[in-house]
Design an enzyme around this catalytic site. Sequence first.
Site, mmCIF file in Angstrom:
data_model
loop_
_atom_site.group_PDB
_atom_site.id
_atom_site.type_symbol
_atom_site.label_atom_id
_atom_site.label_comp_id
_atom_site.label_asym_id
_atom_site.label_seq_id
_atom_site.Cartn_x
_atom_site.Cartn_y
_atom_site.Cartn_z
ATOM 1 N N LYS A 235 0.648 -1.394 -0.160
ATOM 2 C CA LYS A 235 0.294 0.043 0.048
ATOM 3 C C LYS A 235 1.015 0.677 0.000
ATOM 4 C CE LYS A 235 -1.972 2.800 2.104
ATOM 5 N NZ LYS A 235 -1.664 4.538 1.517
ATOM 6 N N GLU B 121 10.018 1.631 10.324
ATOM 7 C CA GLU B 121 10.646 2.706 10.625
ATOM 8 C C GLU B 121 10.079 4.240 10.555
ATOM 9 O OE1 GLU B 121 13.820 2.079 9.814
ATOM 10 O OE2 GLU B 121 13.711 -0.096 9.389
ATOM 11 N N GLU C 69 10.162 16.874 14.751
ATOM 12 C CA GLU C 69 10.242 16.773 13.635
ATOM 13 C C GLU C 69 9.366 17.484 12.693
ATOM 14 O OE1 GLU C 69 8.775 12.635 10.703
ATOM 15 O OE2 GLU C 69 11.109 12.268 10.792
ATOM 16 N N CYS D 203 13.755 11.082 6.512
ATOM 17 C CA CYS D 203 13.146 10.259 7.986
ATOM 18 C C CYS D 203 14.743 10.822 8.441
ATOM 19 C CB CYS D 203 13.453 9.263 8.089
ATOM 20 S SG CYS D 203 14.190 8.116 6.677
HETATM 21 P P1 NAD Z 1 2.621 8.570 7.286
HETATM 22 O O1 NAD Z 1 2.923 8.144 8.346
HETATM 23 O O2 NAD Z 1 1.430 9.463 7.031
HETATM 24 O O3 NAD Z 1 1.594 7.674 5.541
HETATM 25 C C1 NAD Z 1 2.756 6.476 5.495
HETATM 26 C C2 NAD Z 1 1.498 5.275 5.262
HETATM 27 O O4 NAD Z 1 1.047 4.953 6.304
HETATM 28 C C3 NAD Z 1 0.831 5.835 3.740
HETATM 29 O O5 NAD Z 1 1.444 5.385 2.705
HETATM 30 C C4 NAD Z 1 -0.131 5.970 4.573
HETATM 31 O O6 NAD Z 1 -1.166 6.518 3.522
HETATM 32 C C5 NAD Z 1 -0.395 5.387 5.308
HETATM 33 N N1 NAD Z 1 -1.205 5.066 6.492
HETATM 34 C C6 NAD Z 1 -1.519 6.117 7.200
HETATM 35 N N2 NAD Z 1 -2.368 6.005 7.974
HETATM 36 C C7 NAD Z 1 -2.877 5.035 7.984
HETATM 37 C C8 NAD Z 1 -3.261 3.795 8.783
HETATM 38 N N3 NAD Z 1 -4.522 4.193 10.206
HETATM 39 N N4 NAD Z 1 -3.416 2.059 8.739
HETATM 40 C C9 NAD Z 1 -2.804 1.987 7.585
HETATM 41 N N5 NAD Z 1 -2.353 2.638 6.789
HETATM 42 C C10 NAD Z 1 -1.536 3.815 7.320
HETATM 43 O O7 NAD Z 1 3.864 9.347 6.275
HETATM 44 P P2 NAD Z 1 4.100 10.336 5.376
HETATM 45 O O8 NAD Z 1 3.986 12.043 5.627
HETATM 46 O O9 NAD Z 1 3.509 9.526 4.104
HETATM 47 O O10 NAD Z 1 6.250 10.391 5.496
HETATM 48 C C11 NAD Z 1 6.663 10.933 5.903
HETATM 49 C C12 NAD Z 1 7.272 9.996 7.562
HETATM 50 O O11 NAD Z 1 8.202 9.021 7.168
HETATM 51 C C13 NAD Z 1 8.128 11.520 8.649
HETATM 52 O O12 NAD Z 1 7.449 10.833 9.437
HETATM 53 C C14 NAD Z 1 8.690 10.738 8.463
HETATM 54 O O13 NAD Z 1 9.789 10.454 9.255
HETATM 55 C C15 NAD Z 1 9.112 8.436 7.959
HETATM 56 N N6 NAD Z 1 10.203 8.167 6.923
HETATM 57 C C16 NAD Z 1 10.607 6.999 8.186
HETATM 58 C C17 NAD Z 1 11.866 6.896 7.375
HETATM 59 C C18 NAD Z 1 12.782 5.408 7.862
HETATM 60 O O14 NAD Z 1 12.907 4.690 7.472
HETATM 61 N N7 NAD Z 1 12.433 5.805 9.046
HETATM 62 C C19 NAD Z 1 11.672 6.510 5.888
HETATM 63 C C20 NAD Z 1 11.066 7.950 5.274
HETATM 64 C C21 NAD Z 1 9.905 8.404 5.813
#
Ligand code: NAD
Length: 524
Positions: free
Chosen positions: A209, A284, A417, A318
């Site tokens: 997804k 992550e 963040e 991240c």
């Molecule tokens: P997000 O958490 O809003 O979304 C990530 C994914 O989760 C999307 O596909 C979204 O549709 C899905 N999602 C959201 N709510 C959900 C739920 N209730 N159930 C299942 N899936 C759900 O994050 P974002 O805004 O897309 O990305 C930014 C974040 O990602 C930042 O906090 C960043 O630090 C983190 N990030 C971490 C790493 C790492 O390796 N640690 C790498 C890249 C990004």
Amino acid sequence: MLCRIAGYSPSFGHYHAGLMGSREAAGTEMPVSGNLRSYGHFIDGASVAPAAGAYLPTEDPFTGAAWAQIARGTADDANAAVEAADRAFHGPWSRLSATERGHLLWRLGDLVQANAAQLAETERRDNGKLATEVVAQVKYMGDYFKYYAGLADKVQSHVIPTDKKGVFTYTKYEPKGVVVIITPWNSPLTLTSWKLAPALAAGCTAVIKPSEFTSASMLELAELIIEAEIPNGVVNVVTGLGPEVGEALVTHPKTAHIGFTGGEVAGRKIYELAAHHFKTVTLELGGKSPNIVFDDADLPQAVKGVVSGIFAASGQSCQAGSRLLVQQNIHDRFVEMLVEFVRSAKLGDPAVPETQVGPIATRPQFEKILSYIQIAKDEGARCVLGGKARPDLGAGMFIEPTIFTGVRNDMRIAQEEVFGPVLAVIPFRDEQDAIRIGNDVAYGLAAAVWTRSLHRAMLLTDKLKAGTVWVNNYRATSFTSPFGGYKKSGIGRESGTEAINEYLHTKTVWISTDLDVPNPFIRR
Ligand code: NAD
């Protein structure tokens, strides 16, 4: 046009120009550029229209116009994808040897590299990352598949010399089953491959997804997966919103493990749902990583490391080094050097090779970054560079590289963040002070130390609570090397040989070599 290798026919049958309904479905007033490409889900080897018939627009952050639409998935779509993955897991995928799986993964790696330009172009249109950066990332992603291709048949059982007599005991490793992969928008393909490559090598099947903001490149990769002759149903993609389709995947009785990259709110929700159903997770999450510069460092090198740490990908990373800790006796000089270096950065069209800083990927993220700039000002931090949006560029989603000095580590700008091009500079006295400030956040994804002293480097690599610590460099990652977080930055590790264990169950087998089964009612 995708490249043809070894009989590959670039069909992309899911493109249909001009389908209606995207803006209505999302309830937005987003402008549309020409005919919209339309992407269905990818289930059991084919493009599939969404069960509920609804679509979401996907926007080019540079032009601000929708260029495509993606299926808005529901629990019905999630169910169809999981059933396909489950059939493949028990069917064709389970009949291949690990060596054969490795051959297919290697072939996929070749196809990814041959088609890197096309995949990168799609990804850039979705998230506005610099074309030069994305092409390099996608090419490198091919090597992830090749690394795990090689690892697939090197997962070895162990004979256990136990304290019990008359038994032969060994472990064997079995794939967990159907894995759910949920990814964010900042590096969609790379962060998917970090999970998908080890999962497939382990013998799992997957339902992916992707982020609702950046699904198109994953749907194109799905076509290459079929071209690599990985059987239908082994990899499926359902698109749409987290609560509507992501949660249905996480809670589905036939999914075994969730590999998630994203933010804290979604991460917590997924962890709670997975716990309720006793599923395993790798999470992550975010970071607030300290980039620590000592007075004995090679300062011009450190400047470059600090800049790439926070301003690459417009800070939407991240592992961004979003807190710069500078030893107080070089603070003013180092900040001056930094400001001088960043001042000339060229903002603009991410497709143009000369551009050094691209737009922010999504409207909500753009608003969030601006709100943090205001918070920093309200907290009393001093903005020494940037601090403004650039409405004159593209569709206006640009934010200048921004540097704040006079930051205390207890301010929100130092603790939370931002996920944007905003650097918080904090002075420190000595090693102990740097360690204390460096660790004084809820996150623990990464850290870096700039020094010529081996003693300092060793001390800080020991004491910093972070999953990755760089010395005199920032941002290096590899398929060979584990990546993941301490504390609120996550659970589990991706990359390296140990990542494959996240997708395997360990089974212990006890074989009696003594035919005389002891009578349990008679104690010997
Ligand atoms: P997000 O958490 O809003 O979304 C990530 C994914 O989760 C999307 O596909 C979204 O549709 C899905 N999602 C959201 N709510 C959900 C739920 N209730 N159930 C299942 N899936 C759900 O994050 P974002 O805004 O897309 O990305 C930014 C974040 O990602 C930042 O906090 C960043 O630090 C983190 N990030 C971490 C790493 C790492 O390796 N640690 C790498 C890249 C990004």
